[in-house]
Design a protein around this motif. Structure first.
Motif, short mmCIF file in Angstrom:
data_model
loop_
_atom_site.label_atom_id
_atom_site.label_comp_id
_atom_site.label_asym_id
_atom_site.label_seq_id
_atom_site.Cartn_x
_atom_site.Cartn_y
_atom_site.Cartn_z
N ILE B 7 27.61 47.14 35.67
CA ILE B 7 27.67 48.40 36.40
C ILE B 7 27.35 48.23 37.88
O ILE B 7 26.40 47.56 38.25
N SER B 8 28.17 48.84 38.68
CA SER B 8 27.98 48.81 40.12
C SER B 8 27.83 50.24 40.60
O SER B 8 28.42 51.16 40.05
N SER B 9 27.00 50.44 41.65
CA SER B 9 26.85 51.80 42.14
C SER B 9 27.93 52.13 43.17
O SER B 9 27.99 53.22 43.69
N VAL B 10 28.75 51.13 43.44
CA VAL B 10 29.83 51.35 44.39
C VAL B 10 31.06 51.82 43.62
O VAL B 10 31.32 51.37 42.51
N LYS B 34 21.26 23.80 42.68
CA LYS B 34 19.87 24.01 42.27
C LYS B 34 19.71 24.64 40.89
O LYS B 34 18.59 24.82 40.44
N GLY B 35 20.80 24.98 40.27
CA GLY B 35 20.66 25.66 38.99
C GLY B 35 20.34 27.13 39.17
O GLY B 35 19.93 27.56 40.25
N PHE B 36 20.51 27.86 38.11
CA PHE B 36 20.31 29.31 38.14
C PHE B 36 18.87 29.69 38.46
O PHE B 36 18.61 30.51 39.34
N HIS B 37 17.94 29.08 37.77
CA HIS B 37 16.55 29.52 37.91
C HIS B 37 15.96 29.25 39.27
O HIS B 37 15.12 30.00 39.76
N LYS B 38 16.37 28.17 39.88
CA LYS B 38 15.79 27.84 41.17
C LYS B 38 16.53 28.51 42.32
O LYS B 38 16.19 28.35 43.48
N THR B 39 17.58 29.22 42.01
CA THR B 39 18.29 29.96 43.04
C THR B 39 17.75 31.39 43.09
O THR B 39 17.64 32.04 42.07
N THR B 40 17.41 31.86 44.28
CA THR B 40 16.88 33.22 44.39
C THR B 40 18.01 34.19 44.71
O THR B 40 19.05 33.81 45.25
N THR B 41 17.75 35.44 44.41
CA THR B 41 18.76 36.46 44.70
C THR B 41 19.01 36.55 46.21
O THR B 41 20.14 36.80 46.64
N ARG B 42 17.96 36.37 46.98
CA ARG B 42 18.13 36.37 48.44
C ARG B 42 19.12 35.30 48.86
O ARG B 42 19.97 35.52 49.72
N GLU B 43 18.96 34.12 48.28
CA GLU B 43 19.86 33.03 48.64
C GLU B 43 21.29 33.37 48.27
O GLU B 43 22.23 33.09 49.03
N LEU B 55 23.80 43.16 47.72
CA LEU B 55 23.95 42.44 46.46
C LEU B 55 23.66 43.37 45.29
O LEU B 55 24.43 43.46 44.33
N TYR B 56 22.58 44.10 45.42
CA TYR B 56 22.16 44.96 44.34
C TYR B 56 22.98 46.25 44.23
O TYR B 56 22.77 47.05 43.33
N GLU B 57 23.89 46.42 45.14
CA GLU B 57 24.83 47.54 44.98
C GLU B 57 25.91 47.15 43.97
O GLU B 57 26.60 48.01 43.44
N TYR B 58 26.05 45.87 43.74
CA TYR B 58 27.16 45.40 42.91
C TYR B 58 26.72 44.79 41.58
O TYR B 58 27.54 44.38 40.77
N ILE B 59 25.42 44.66 41.42
CA ILE B 59 24.89 44.19 40.14
C ILE B 59 23.62 44.96 39.82
O ILE B 59 23.10 45.69 40.67
N ARG B 60 23.14 44.76 38.61
CA ARG B 60 21.89 45.43 38.24
C ARG B 60 20.73 44.43 38.23
O ARG B 60 19.64 44.75 38.65
N THR B 61 20.98 43.25 37.70
CA THR B 61 19.93 42.25 37.63
C THR B 61 20.49 40.88 37.99
O THR B 61 21.70 40.67 38.00
N LEU B 66 24.68 35.63 36.91
CA LEU B 66 24.99 34.50 36.05
C LEU B 66 26.16 34.83 35.15
O LEU B 66 27.09 34.03 34.98
N PHE B 67 26.14 36.03 34.60
CA PHE B 67 27.24 36.41 33.73
C PHE B 67 28.57 36.40 34.48
O PHE B 67 29.57 35.87 34.01
N LEU B 68 28.55 36.98 35.65
CA LEU B 68 29.76 37.02 36.47
C LEU B 68 30.29 35.61 36.72
O LEU B 68 31.49 35.34 36.63
N VAL B 69 29.37 34.71 37.01
CA VAL B 69 29.73 33.33 37.29
C VAL B 69 30.32 32.67 36.05
O VAL B 69 31.41 32.08 36.09
N VAL B 70 29.61 32.78 34.98
CA VAL B 70 30.03 32.18 33.72
C VAL B 70 31.39 32.74 33.31
O VAL B 70 32.30 32.01 32.91
N ASP B 71 31.51 34.04 33.45
CA ASP B 71 32.76 34.69 33.10
C ASP B 71 33.91 34.19 33.97
O ASP B 71 35.00 33.90 33.48
N ALA B 72 33.62 34.04 35.24
CA ALA B 72 34.65 33.59 36.17
C ALA B 72 35.07 32.16 35.84
O ALA B 72 36.26 31.83 35.86
N ILE B 73 34.09 31.32 35.54
CA ILE B 73 34.40 29.92 35.26
C ILE B 73 35.27 29.82 34.01
O ILE B 73 36.33 29.18 34.02
#
Lengths: 203, 203, 203, 203
Positions: B7-10, B34-43, B55-61, B66-73
DNA sequence: GATGAATGAGCATTCATTCAT
DNA sequence: GATGAATGAATGCTCATTCAT
């Protein structure tokens, strides 16, 4: 790099070994459930049966726990693998027996192996190197068995086949949601062995 | 679960797609390093070229990323795989060509695939389910090709062989430190194809 | 090294300055009471009027707070000292006036100066260097005033006397439990000035 | 409050004294390098040559170590100072000799004195009081010598001059980065004595 | 008396997420 | 829609102190 390079402030070697065993046990339990990153050091301490302070008497950083775990897992796989590889009479049948045993070992350690696939890259470079060396050793072992039991196989093929077998073992674990619904372990082993034998025979 | 369930608020769909593309691109770059865990949302936000707020306008968490990435791959792998599987004249040779193409695709997407191996278990159960379904689809596709091109192969064998091939593709990536020193991609493909053909022929 | 080398993740310069002012104010209050080491970052945040998270938006480490504080204190002393040192007519009397002003400034900032005496060595070497340079500048300023107002004084004596005066100022603060029971500030200044004048006159 | 008020669970007085000597020695070494707060009790124990358990047989808290150290340092300064103050023939020259000796003592104990300046406020109030009393005693001693050797000096001036001298001694240590580059100890003493004599003579 | 393993309160720091502008 | 400052729960790690041996 070895197990003993993880520095402990406790002096009693016997105690270190005991506590680390508890720790590894506890950590594996947790890593299976939640993975390394989502497991806290406090949880590890608790699961291991001691306090956070005590945990840190036996390691320096959280990553040390991961290393200990990874080292223990590969140590276990390797040692089990090693014991079964004293070739009496090299023969294709014997090779098949060894591969079968290998499949049974990795079946037994499925979840541990999944941990390896997911967490090794969280280790620092030199530690990763150490772990990869262990993998190399295991594959090499398989390769040598192949060459001994099937002397007609070229080195390169032996190498690649060893890699295939190595990964097919793991795959039974990390694709279990797909494979273990369709095949029993017996069935899985039988078919994979058939394929391998077929390949080797016709090379 | 699909891409659009995040869900996106846009409101502007076009914008959502554009932003998410940026986000996925940026995140993949970072996850590789760096892997998922060591990557921050800010980065992720920075790498994507917008602010953390956006960023948070287009995702919730964070997990949504990660899901978007995995799905895209997997979407990418799958789409590339699909385009090459319109069977004109089923034949063993044709099967080999398809498998070869598959190997080239996964070679091209090595690092992305490694991300999958390492991070999928960080997704929540239902999301994992969705991803695994995608995998199943791909393996199924391979299975069907096998059955079509080699009609003598039993269903179960087709299934297992499809799994083997699927994983042998990934393995080229996740064991690259071992394989890519010894084999060129050409060599790797040639040998694996030889083995597969040998197995199928003698089943 | 300057104030601005402390990195903040906030971009608005005006805001940075405002928040840091709050922070320095809060930190000084606490350092006076409990010293740097016994003051927690949470306390600093609270005393400054914002959350721990916000605190860390404006600094990187706890030591940064100390540096900011130390820098602010010496900045204040120095600026106050500087304003009073525009020599109209160099004369011994003028020198005495300046020293008197200096004594009044350090009286006013007693507790801040005590912080300096106690915490500077907690800073890292390069930061210490920076602070010591500021001290050197101040002593140099005094030295130059001496040489201008009392041209007969040798350079070395001017140097040592400047150091004496500098420390006698601080001493009023850090030995206040001994001095401020026996002397009023007026009295203290009068006597010290007498001594200094006497020394300079008879050199 | 005295040395013996630090409660030890050990009975043997001789042993207590021996252990505490070790402890003070070790602690001073460490405090010079890292200060009180950054030194751990474990480090103190190790440096002292016994175990952490043993350390706590001879003290109650970490602060006790600081007290013991501070007490030892001032004890040393005081005792050295006392021995040199048995006035044979009171005279200005004799006063100068005594001050000179004092400067040499504090030169010898520079680093210990710096510890005092930095760590005393880490002691609890009553302990601080005890330490300050020792300082007062020392300054008083100087004051009495002044009054004896220079009977024309007023009490208040003697008091303030004693404080000045006391601090000028310390200053040689805590401003050594500034002073010891420009002056030798001999030079420093000579000049300071000149100033003092000048002041006393013209009062 | 000596030892050192065990404890856990306490601390600095991070980072996903929110929300006022 | 976009921004980025604010928040505070959560986490890795330390260290003074205790106590069983």
């Amino acid at each position: 790099m070895t197990n003993t390079e993880i520095i402990s402030s406790v002096k009693d070697e016997r105690l270190i070994e005991k506590r680390r065993k508890q720790m590894i046990q506890g950590a594996i339990t947790l890593f299976k459930k939640k993975g390394f990153h989502k497991t806290t050091t406090r949880e590890i301490a608790k699961e291991s049966g001691f306090s956070i302070g005590t945990l840190y008497e036996y390691i320096r950083t959280k990553e040390d726990v991961l290393f200990l775990v990874v080292d223990a897992i590969y140590g276990e796989v390797q040692s089990r693998l090693t014991t079964m590889v004293n070739l009496e009479e090299p023969s294709l049948e014997h090779l098949m027996t060894i591969i079968e045993s290998y499949f049974r070992v990795v079946d037994d350690m499925q979840e541990e192996i999944i941990i390896m696939y997911q967490e090794v890259k969280s280790l620092k470079k030199p530690t990763q190197e150490y772990v990869l060396q262990k993998e190399r050793d295991m594959v090499d072992m398989l390769k040598r068995v192949i060459l001994t039991c099937a002397p007609n196989v070229h080195k390169e093929d032996a190498d690649l086949l060893a890699n295939n077998i190595f990964v097919q073992g793991h795959m039974w674990g990390f694709r279990r949601w797909a494979l273990q619904k369709q095949f029993t372990l017996e069935d899985y082993i039988k078919r994979q062995l058939t394929y391998i034998k077929s390949v080797i025979t016709h090379l």
